[in-house]
Each structure stands twice: as C-alpha cells, then as structure tokens.
Design a protein around this motif. Structure first.
Motif, mmCIF file in Angstrom:
data_model
loop_
_atom_site.group_PDB
_atom_site.id
_atom_site.type_symbol
_atom_site.label_atom_id
_atom_site.label_comp_id
_atom_site.label_asym_id
_atom_site.label_seq_id
_atom_site.Cartn_x
_atom_site.Cartn_y
_atom_site.Cartn_z
ATOM 1 N N HIS A 9 94.132 111.501 40.992
ATOM 2 C CA HIS A 9 93.463 111.408 42.291
ATOM 3 C C HIS A 9 92.117 110.711 42.098
ATOM 4 C CE1 HIS A 9 96.300 114.467 43.830
ATOM 5 N NE2 HIS A 9 96.139 115.010 42.635
ATOM 6 N N LEU A 10 91.904 109.630 42.821
ATOM 7 C CA LEU A 10 90.656 108.872 42.713
ATOM 8 C C LEU A 10 89.861 108.995 44.003
ATOM 9 C CD1 LEU A 10 91.957 105.607 41.007
ATOM 10 C CD2 LEU A 10 91.013 107.664 39.931
ATOM 11 N N GLN A 11 88.538 109.168 43.844
ATOM 12 C CA GLN A 11 87.649 109.245 45.001
ATOM 13 C C GLN A 11 86.411 108.400 44.748
ATOM 14 O OE1 GLN A 11 86.915 113.459 45.432
ATOM 15 N NE2 GLN A 11 88.550 113.621 46.938
ATOM 16 N N GLY A 12 85.956 107.738 45.791
ATOM 17 C CA GLY A 12 84.731 106.948 45.693
ATOM 18 C C GLY A 12 85.006 105.473 45.517
ATOM 19 N N GLU A 13 84.210 104.824 44.661
ATOM 20 C CA GLU A 13 84.320 103.383 44.452
ATOM 21 C C GLU A 13 84.636 103.084 42.995
ATOM 22 O OE1 GLU A 13 80.867 101.398 45.939
ATOM 23 O OE2 GLU A 13 81.227 102.090 47.984
ATOM 24 N N LEU A 14 85.635 102.248 42.782
ATOM 25 C CA LEU A 14 86.038 101.835 41.441
ATOM 26 C C LEU A 14 85.554 100.411 41.226
ATOM 27 C CD1 LEU A 14 87.574 102.135 38.812
ATOM 28 C CD2 LEU A 14 89.687 101.635 40.051
ATOM 29 N N ASP A 15 84.576 100.278 40.330
ATOM 30 C CA ASP A 15 83.998 98.966 40.070
ATOM 31 C C ASP A 15 83.569 98.891 38.603
ATOM 32 O OD1 ASP A 15 81.624 100.456 39.960
ATOM 33 O OD2 ASP A 15 81.036 99.889 41.987
ATOM 34 N N GLU A 52 85.032 102.718 33.464
ATOM 35 C CA GLU A 52 85.165 103.509 32.233
ATOM 36 C C GLU A 52 85.682 104.914 32.541
ATOM 37 O OE1 GLU A 52 85.717 104.436 28.532
ATOM 38 O OE2 GLU A 52 85.182 102.418 29.189
ATOM 39 N N GLN A 53 85.292 105.470 33.680
ATOM 40 C CA GLN A 53 85.811 106.776 34.092
ATOM 41 C C GLN A 53 87.319 106.704 34.307
ATOM 42 O OE1 GLN A 53 82.918 107.011 37.349
ATOM 43 N NE2 GLN A 53 82.499 109.093 36.648
ATOM 44 N N LEU A 54 87.793 105.620 34.899
ATOM 45 C CA LEU A 54 89.229 105.442 35.092
ATOM 46 C C LEU A 54 89.927 105.318 33.742
ATOM 47 C CD1 LEU A 54 91.777 105.000 36.779
ATOM 48 C CD2 LEU A 54 91.152 102.564 36.908
ATOM 49 N N ARG A 55 89.373 104.503 32.857
ATOM 50 C CA ARG A 55 89.971 104.343 31.524
ATOM 51 C C ARG A 55 90.049 105.687 30.798
ATOM 52 N NH1 ARG A 55 87.730 99.150 31.976
ATOM 53 N NH2 ARG A 55 85.647 99.699 31.272
ATOM 54 N N ALA A 56 88.999 106.479 30.894
ATOM 55 C CA ALA A 56 88.990 107.796 30.245
ATOM 56 C C ALA A 56 90.043 108.719 30.844
ATOM 57 C CB ALA A 56 87.596 108.415 30.356
ATOM 58 N N ALA A 57 90.172 108.700 32.164
ATOM 59 C CA ALA A 57 91.164 109.545 32.819
ATOM 60 C C ALA A 57 92.584 109.135 32.432
ATOM 61 C CB ALA A 57 90.994 109.486 34.333
ATOM 62 N N LEU A 58 92.813 107.837 32.316
ATOM 63 C CA LEU A 58 94.148 107.341 31.966
ATOM 64 C C LEU A 58 94.459 107.529 30.476
ATOM 65 C CD1 LEU A 58 94.275 104.062 34.063
ATOM 66 C CD2 LEU A 58 95.802 106.030 34.303
#
Length: 113
Positions: free
Chosen positions: A16-22, A27-33
């Motif tokens: 689940h993603l919230q906010g802005e991905l830029d 890096e937060q997305l990479r860590a979560a994945l």
C-alpha cells in the motif's frame, strides 16, 4: 511517501503506497520491495489508492522490480490507480507492461489463475 505491506493468502503481499513517489522517496519504495523480492516466487499487488504522484524514478523502480519478479516466476500488478496515475501509466505505455486492476481484490483474484 509511506509504504505498508499486508498479507493476503499465504502467497500474496499487498504493498500500500500513500503520498508522493519521486526521487526523494523512491528509496522507501526500493526498501519496501526488497524484502518482498526475496520470496522464492514473489506475488505482489501494489495498491495505488493513496498514491497521489509518481515520477520517472518511481516508475523505473517498478519496472526493475517486475523484471526480477518475472525472472522468478512471480508477478507484480497495480490496483486502484487514480485518474492521474492511470493517465501516466497509459502515456508512458506501462499499461501494456503491468496488469492494472480497478480494486486490490480483483488483482489478488486474477493472480490465482
């Protein structure tokens, strides 16, 4: 951006993603994945309900992750994209590369096929 993970069935994770991905939050997305990619056969639904913006860095993170996942026999799909994200994915042609579903439950059900 905030990323949380929930488990659905024993073999499907929903990110689940919230906010802005830029560039500042990719890096937060990479860590979560990262942890999800360690699974023997990753099956991931990305819930875009709360994601308000995504730039090219975020999109490239998804593409790279999908390549790793596909090589392991798994899948990564998107669910519940808002109109901005739907248009973005169509404009850059990723709607032909990723399965995109109206709801998370639809994506999970399709993964059972």
């Amino acid at each position: 951006m905030r990323a949380t993970i929930t488990e659905h069935r024993p073999d499907v994770a929903v990110l689940h993603l919230q906010g802005e991905l830029d560039a500042d939050t990719a890096e937060q997305l990479r860590a979560a994945l990262a942890g999800l990619l360690d699974r023997p056969v990753p099956r991931i639904v990305v819930d875009l309900t709360g994601l308000k913006f995504c730039d090219s860095i975020g999109l490239s993170t998804f593409v790279i992750s999908k390549e790793v996942i596909a090589a392991r026999g798994g899948w990564l799909s998107f669910a519940a994209a808002n109109p901005f994200l739907t248009t973005l994915l169509e404009t850059v042609g990723l709607n032909r590369y990723f399965a995109i579903f109206p709801e998370v439950d639809d994506a999970i059900a399709a993964g059972q096929l």
